[in-house]
Design an enzyme around this catalytic site. Structure first.
Site, PDB file in Angstrom:
ATOM      1  N   SER A 106       1.608   1.032   5.360  1.00  0.00           N
ATOM      2  CA  SER A 106       1.082   0.807   3.858  1.00  0.00           C
ATOM      3  C   SER A 106       2.001   1.719   3.091  1.00  0.00           C
ATOM      4  CB  SER A 106      -0.258   1.579   3.721  1.00  0.00           C
ATOM      5  OG  SER A 106      -0.782   1.312   2.592  1.00  0.00           O
ATOM      6  N   GLY A 107       2.458   0.943   2.135  1.00  0.00           N
ATOM      7  CA  GLY A 107       3.563   1.404   0.915  1.00  0.00           C
ATOM      8  C   GLY A 107       4.909   0.892   1.619  1.00  0.00           C
ATOM      9  N   THR A 111       3.621  -6.544   0.610  1.00  0.00           N
ATOM     10  CA  THR A 111       3.468  -7.564  -0.317  1.00  0.00           C
ATOM     11  C   THR A 111       4.477  -7.923  -1.184  1.00  0.00           C
ATOM     12  OG1 THR A 111       1.040  -6.644  -0.152  1.00  0.00           O
ATOM     13  CG2 THR A 111       1.584  -7.768  -2.284  1.00  0.00           C
ATOM     14  N   ASN A 153      -0.128   4.017  -1.388  1.00  0.00           N
ATOM     15  CA  ASN A 153       0.758   2.927  -2.096  1.00  0.00           C
ATOM     16  C   ASN A 153      -0.015   2.567  -3.477  1.00  0.00           C
ATOM     17  OD1 ASN A 153       1.807   0.449  -2.535  1.00  0.00           O
ATOM     18  ND2 ASN A 153       1.131  -0.561  -0.584  1.00  0.00           N
ATOM     19  N   SER A 156      -1.672  -1.336  -3.129  1.00  0.00           N
ATOM     20  CA  SER A 156      -2.134  -1.678  -1.579  1.00  0.00           C
ATOM     21  C   SER A 156      -3.021  -2.619  -1.447  1.00  0.00           C
ATOM     22  CB  SER A 156      -2.798  -0.218  -1.090  1.00  0.00           C
ATOM     23  OG  SER A 156      -3.187  -0.501   0.321  1.00  0.00           O
ATOM     24  N   SER A 157      -2.793  -3.423  -0.386  1.00  0.00           N
ATOM     25  CA  SER A 157      -3.464  -4.929  -0.184  1.00  0.00           C
ATOM     26  C   SER A 157      -4.624  -4.183   0.705  1.00  0.00           C
ATOM     27  CB  SER A 157      -2.990  -5.846   0.706  1.00  0.00           C
ATOM     28  OG  SER A 157      -1.588  -6.247   0.037  1.00  0.00           O
ATOM     29  N   GLY A 383      -1.337  -2.501   6.221  1.00  0.00           N
ATOM     30  CA  GLY A 383      -0.383  -1.818   7.041  1.00  0.00           C
ATOM     31  C   GLY A 383      -1.312  -0.665   7.758  1.00  0.00           C
ATOM     32  N   GLU A 385      -2.792   2.755   8.764  1.00  0.00           N
ATOM     33  CA  GLU A 385      -3.276   3.542   8.012  1.00  0.00           C
ATOM     34  C   GLU A 385      -3.749   4.990   8.511  1.00  0.00           C
ATOM     35  OE1 GLU A 385      -4.599   0.821   4.043  1.00  0.00           O
ATOM     36  OE2 GLU A 385      -6.257   1.929   5.257  1.00  0.00           O
TER      37      GLU A 385
END
Length: 1085
Positions: A106-107, A111, A153, A156-157, A383, A385
């Protein structure tokens, strides 16, 4: 061999020596030089720079258009180019479907990488269509409703998505989005330093005070669901407001109507107000609503349901036992849980509807055969986590990443090396970390974490503690599972491929059940809010998506075993839906050729320029990048069979036909002069870079072929010319002979007449008439049989066309044995309701039925109600002639000749410019290539009087009207056109328009579309005033009186390229009726 200078190697698979330290050093040096992209064979590594880099402009994009990978530096655009070349069959490739898998923490930038890949794919199509602009707006739109700021992030999605782009002949024809596991729990609760979904902050920053009051929004700090979000509105309000404007324009551009957008914002505001409903408890421990600020009334009003029903659903449950109604009151905590469950259900279904609506609007508009269409799928999924507290959502997210790592291992390591062994080639095995046992820990049946969770979810008395006890009992000795040191703890640890994660099982059962309060669905199905009613009448598929069409699955299997719950249908759990969605996702990716992008996060603090070597090394180790580099350097990424290889590359040995044998493969490989390949028992094994070398040979042979074709075509052309020249000379001789024969016959006939007159005196002189050479009838001789006669040929487009079969759903769909509902199917929408586009009859019908009101202008100084800038169906050349002598910025809007739409033409400094105008599905207008959407044509014109077009440094100035005495739109206006406008204005005056939150340019009023002329009801006869008693106007609010002094058509020295007809006369009946109405309504005297 000496190692090259660190940072200079663009493909790490070409290094002779490679270990962990060298791999890390190469990435560090390149990152410090702002070279964030690096190849490992055909895999791209992308390190997040945490800042803007000037490497994504148009000039950079053009470098990666049908080029070899080695021709340019590593770039995310090269991934798009590689996928595009594969679906189009460029360079001798066999056209195949592609999928691009973007993975990372994540981050790490997944995306943003997704958006850049899609942007480049659209650029590669080399076209400029409305659909392409819509596709580019999908990601920002979904980010607003599905992304949020987390501690790892800023964007973040909080859901996963698989985007499928459909192509035909190299052009995109449609798109489909599949969404996975929206983190709905974020809606009601956020961890410290985290925020709710972006849309809430966009609304508070972008809505005017008037519309915040309309949606009953108060200070954001008062809302319980925005526990940590008030600070961002103070620090980033300007950027949030811009994001709100971009979102509204994206909704317009994709095709959401004003009513749909208003209902959408109503539901978002309702969710916020619902979160502030508080509960008390009486002496009997029965909950009741404490609502001093009337939050429940506001929420129920926005949702379109009675307040009493909402309060009852939140505080009690009604069941029926033996025909008697039994009411069970909730406790205070149960009421709060019911409130949050309702809010999550509303937001989750609303998000599902947004995705469904996007799929409907972006579905291919024409049916295409499966073999004519290719797809590129892009996976952008959450991602890995690891937070302070990791719950059910983190377990599902990390499981998805485990599944993707397994797919990567399968494709890159296991299947490839198994094939080497099977084919008997010279190969030394490369070890890799196989995470299959961990997937079995989660997914195995009947003993797996998710299976045990589903089992516990079926027991009403089960608790999170009993669930953890079962896990400890079954997996206590599993090396990937770790029990908590505390006996009564609800925590357990999983050793993932990316590291150990400790999960807290609190609320896992409730989240997995995802149960709704009793009576909620029925209550919302009767809502007066159209959107709320629609989404709660929809069904949920086996993957958890919203199915508005409620299509029954054709593959549902009936179980022969009796149901343990008396035949009652068992609701599918969230875990079960997630397993099904992962299975279908894997099937889709397996059916295509994968391309991998590994995103790396350089540091924990999201700081630009900081390269944390220890953190990067951890990511490289658990993703197996060192092993990946080795297998890409030593392995064979391309493995065609002998017949496939010979069929594709036989041209290298200049053979039109060649058997697909091992010997012929060897001939082709030797002729190509490439090295490093191997031949197995049934396949040719090639390195990833061999494809570029073979493509270079194809390119060189293609140039040679073009040169040969040029010479041969020239020779054949000259021969053809000589043949035609000889025929022309023969024809000329025949014509000359014919003319001479005619002349001789004419002389003979004249002589015979003269002889007859001399020999017979009784013949009057006038009998043969006055002699005139031109009156002599010619004699037609018979031609020889060698004269070639040309026969008409039946052209292919004159053949009768069979109607196309019905459309199939785009993408691979897995069959279901557990659910009776399938995903919605989006069929092509016919655009020929008015007739074939480009025909005059169809254009006239389209305009009369849908566009009449768009050109209405009540303030036109000519008094004919038609906008001065409007022109009919005229050609590009005709518009340029009209604008030729005008000033710079003079403009007109004309009806398109070839499609149902318009063209904006205006005078620039050196020439006239032309821009296509399309009408979107929501009846709004867009200049193709421009981002701004406009409610009407008039709004579009007025906007660009103040705002420049993207590639022209100027403004629209003055309209170009009709030429004197001419009218080029008469065919578009029926005899009752003004009568129609009169009807529309009367309806418009009586209609209460629905308000929609404004854009930056202020409030806009929608113009109703004029109805079809043949649907206007007849009017009763009225008294028609005589001309000398025409009333005079006293009120400025009255509509203008049409003028009767029409200019007649004048003769011109040069021929006009537009229809030279006079301006259309107003029908006397409608004109007199309009005067009568004005007399009665506005008091003319």
């Amino acid at each position: 061999m000496d190692r090259p200078e660190p940072g200079s190697v663009e493909d790490l698979a070409t290094l002779a020596k490679l270990d962990d330290s060298i791999l890390l050093d190469e990435l560090r040096v390149r990152y410090n030089k702002n070279l964030i992209y690096t190849y490992v064979g055909d895999i791209l590594i992308a390190v997040n720079p945490f800042r803007e880099l000037d490497i994504y402009g148009t000039e950079e994009s053009q470098k990666y258009y049908l080029e070899k990978k080695s021709s340019n530096p590593p770039h995310i655009f090269a991934i798009s180019d590689a996928a595009y070349q594969c679906i189009t069959g460029y360079g001798g490739r066999t056209p195949t479907n592609q999928c691009i898998l973007i993975s990372g923490e994540s981050g790490a930038g997944k995306t943003e990488s997704t958006k850049l890949i899609i942007k480049q794919l659209i650029e590669l199509c080399r076209s400029n269509t409305q659909l392409e602009q819509q596709i580019l707006q999908v990601n920002p739109l979904l980010e607003a409703f599905g992304n949020a700021q987390t501690s790892m992030n800023n964007n973040s999605s909080r859901f996963g998505k698989y985007i499928q782009l459909a192509f035909r002949n190299g052009h995109v024809i449609g798109a489909k989005i599949s969404e996975y596991l929206l983190e709905r729990s974020r809606l009601v609760r956020q961890n410290p330093e985290e925020e709710n979904f972006h849309i809430f902050y966009y609304m508070f920053a972008g809505l005017t005070t008037e519309y915040q009051q309309r949606f009953h929004l108060q200070n954001p700090e008062k809302y319980r669901y925005l526990s940590n979000g008030a600070s961002c509105l103070k620090n980033e309000k300007k950027s949030l407001k811009e994001n709100y404007e971009d979102l509204r324009n994206s909704l317009d551009l994709v095709g959401f109507t004003d009513d749909e957008q208003e209902n959408l914002f109503n539901m978002i505001a309702a969710v916020l107000n619902l979160g502030n409903v508080q509960f008390g408890m009486d002496d009997d421990e029965a909950s009741f609503v404490e609502d001093d600020n009337s939050f429940i009334k506001v929420a129920s009003t926005l949702l379109g349901i009675p307040t009493e029903e909402v309060a009852g659903t939140l505080t009690s449950m009604v069941t029926y036992t033996r025909g008697e109604e039994v009411k069970r009151n909730y406790t205070q905590q149960q009421a709060a849980d019911a409130r949050d469950a309702i809010a999550k259900a509303i937001y989750g279904r609303m998000f599902g509807w947004i995705v469904n609506k996007i799929n409907q609007l972006l579905a291919p508009q024409e049916y295409t055969e499966e073999g004519d269409r290719r797809e590129i799928g892009i996976l952008d999924i959450f991602g890995f986590e690891h937070f302070e507290k990791n719950s059910f959502e983190q377990a599902c997210i990390n499981l998805a990443n485990e599944q993707l790592q397994f797919f990567f291992n399968q494709h890159v390591f296991r299947l490839e090396q198994e094939e080497y062994t099977k084919e008997g080639i010279d190969w030394k095995e490369i070890k890799f970390v196989d995470n299959q046992p961990l997937l079995d820990l989660f997914l195995a049946k009947p003993i797996g974490i998710l299976s045990l969770l589903d089992e516990e979810s079926q027991f009403p008395k089960a608790t999170d503690a009993t669930f953890v006890d079962k896990l400890n009992k079954h997996f206590g000795k599993n090396s990937y599972y770790g029990k908590s040191q505390q006996s009564k703890s609800s925590k357990f640890t999983i050793s993932h491929y990316a590291g150990k994660v400790t999960y807290d099982a609190s609320e896992w059962l409730e989240k997995n059940r995802d149960s709704l309060p009793a009576g909620l669905q029925e209550m919302l199905q009767g809502s007066t809010n159209d959107l709320a009613k629609l989404i709660f009448r929809a069904q949920i598929t086996r993957t958890g998506t919203l199915a508005l069409q409620s299509r029954k699955s054709r593959h549902t299997r009936k179980s022969k075993r009796p149901s343990v719950d008396g035949g009652r249908k068992r609701k599918q759990t969230v875990g079960g839906q997630f397993k099904n969605s992962l299975q279908i996702l894997m099937e889709r990716m397996t059916s295509a050729t994968p391309i991998f992008v590994r995103c790396l996060k350089p540091n924990h603090v999201k700081s630009p320029g900081k390269f944390d070597s220890i953190y990067i090394k951890q990511q490289l180790l658990y993703t197996g990048m060192l092993e990946t580099t080795k297998i890409r350097r030593e392995g064979f990424a391309v493995r065609p069979t002998f017949p496939e290889f010979v069929e594709k590359y036989k041209i290298i040995v200049c053979k039109a036909s060649l058997p697909g044998t091992k010997e012929n493969c060897l001939k082709i490989l030797k002729a190509s002069k490439i090295t490093g390949w191997q031949l197995g028992k049934t396949k040719v094994f090639l390195k990833y870079y061999h494809m570029e070398q073979l493509a270079d040979i194809f390119k060189l042979m293609g140039k040679s072929a073009v040169q040969l074709q040029k010479l041969v075509r020239g020779f054949l052309g000259r021969c053809d010319y000589k043949r035609h020249l000889a025929e022309a000379r023969q024809q000329a001789m025949r014509v000359q002979h014919l003319l001479e024969s005619i002349q001789n016959l004419s002389i003979d006939l004249t002589n015979h007449q003269q002889v007859a007159l001399l020999n017979d005196q009784k013949i009057p002189k006038a009998f043969f008439g006055k002699y005139d050479e031109s009156d002599q009838p010619p004699y037609i001789p018979s031609f020889n049989s060698d004269v070639i006669s040309i026969q008409p040929s039946m052209r292919s487009y004159e053949q009768p066309v069979k109607p196309p079969p019905t459309s199939r759903e785009m993408g691979t769909q897995a069959s279901s044995s557990e659910s009776e509902f399938s995903d919605d199917e989006f069929k092509p929408i016919s655009s020929t309701n008015f007739g074939p586009p480009g025909t005059k009859h169809a254009t006239i019908r389209w305009f009369k039925e849908t566009q009449t009101q768009q050109v209405y202008d009540p303030v036109n100084t000519d008094g004919n109600f038609i906008a001065e800038w409007f022109h009919g169906v005229i050609s590009r050349k005709a518009s340029e002639r009209l604008l030729k002598s005008k000033q710079v910025g003079c403009f007109l809007v004309r009806v398109s000749e070839s499609r149902f739409g318009y063209t904006l033409s205006f005078r620039a400094k050196d020439r006239s410019r032309h821009y296509m105008i399309d009408q979107l599905a929501n009846k709004k207008f867009l200049i193709i290539g421009e981002p701004k959407v406009h409610r009407t044509l008039k709004d579009l014109v007025e906007y660009h009087k103040k705002n420049k077009l993207s590639n022209w440094d100027g403004f629209l100035q003055v309209p170009c009207g009709q030429e004197h005495g001419e009218c080029d739109y008469q065919d578009l206006m029926g005899d009752n056109f003004y009568f129609t406008l009169e009807e529309e204005q009367k309806k418009k005056g009586n209609r209460v328009s629905r308000n929609v939150p404004p854009r930056a340019e202020g409030k806009r009023i929608s113009q109703p579309v004029a109805p079809s002329v043949d649907k206007i009801p007849p009017r009763q006869s009225q008294v028609i005033p005589t001309p000398d008693k025409v009333p005079t106007r006293q009120s400025q609010a009255a509509p203008p009186i049409p003028q009767r002094n029409y200019t007649q058509s004048q003769n011109h020295d040069r021929q006009s390229q537009v229809s030279g007809r006079p301006l259309p006369k107003r029908p006397d009946e409608a004109y007199q009726r309009l005067l009568q109405n004005q007399n009665e309504q506005h008091g003319y005297h």
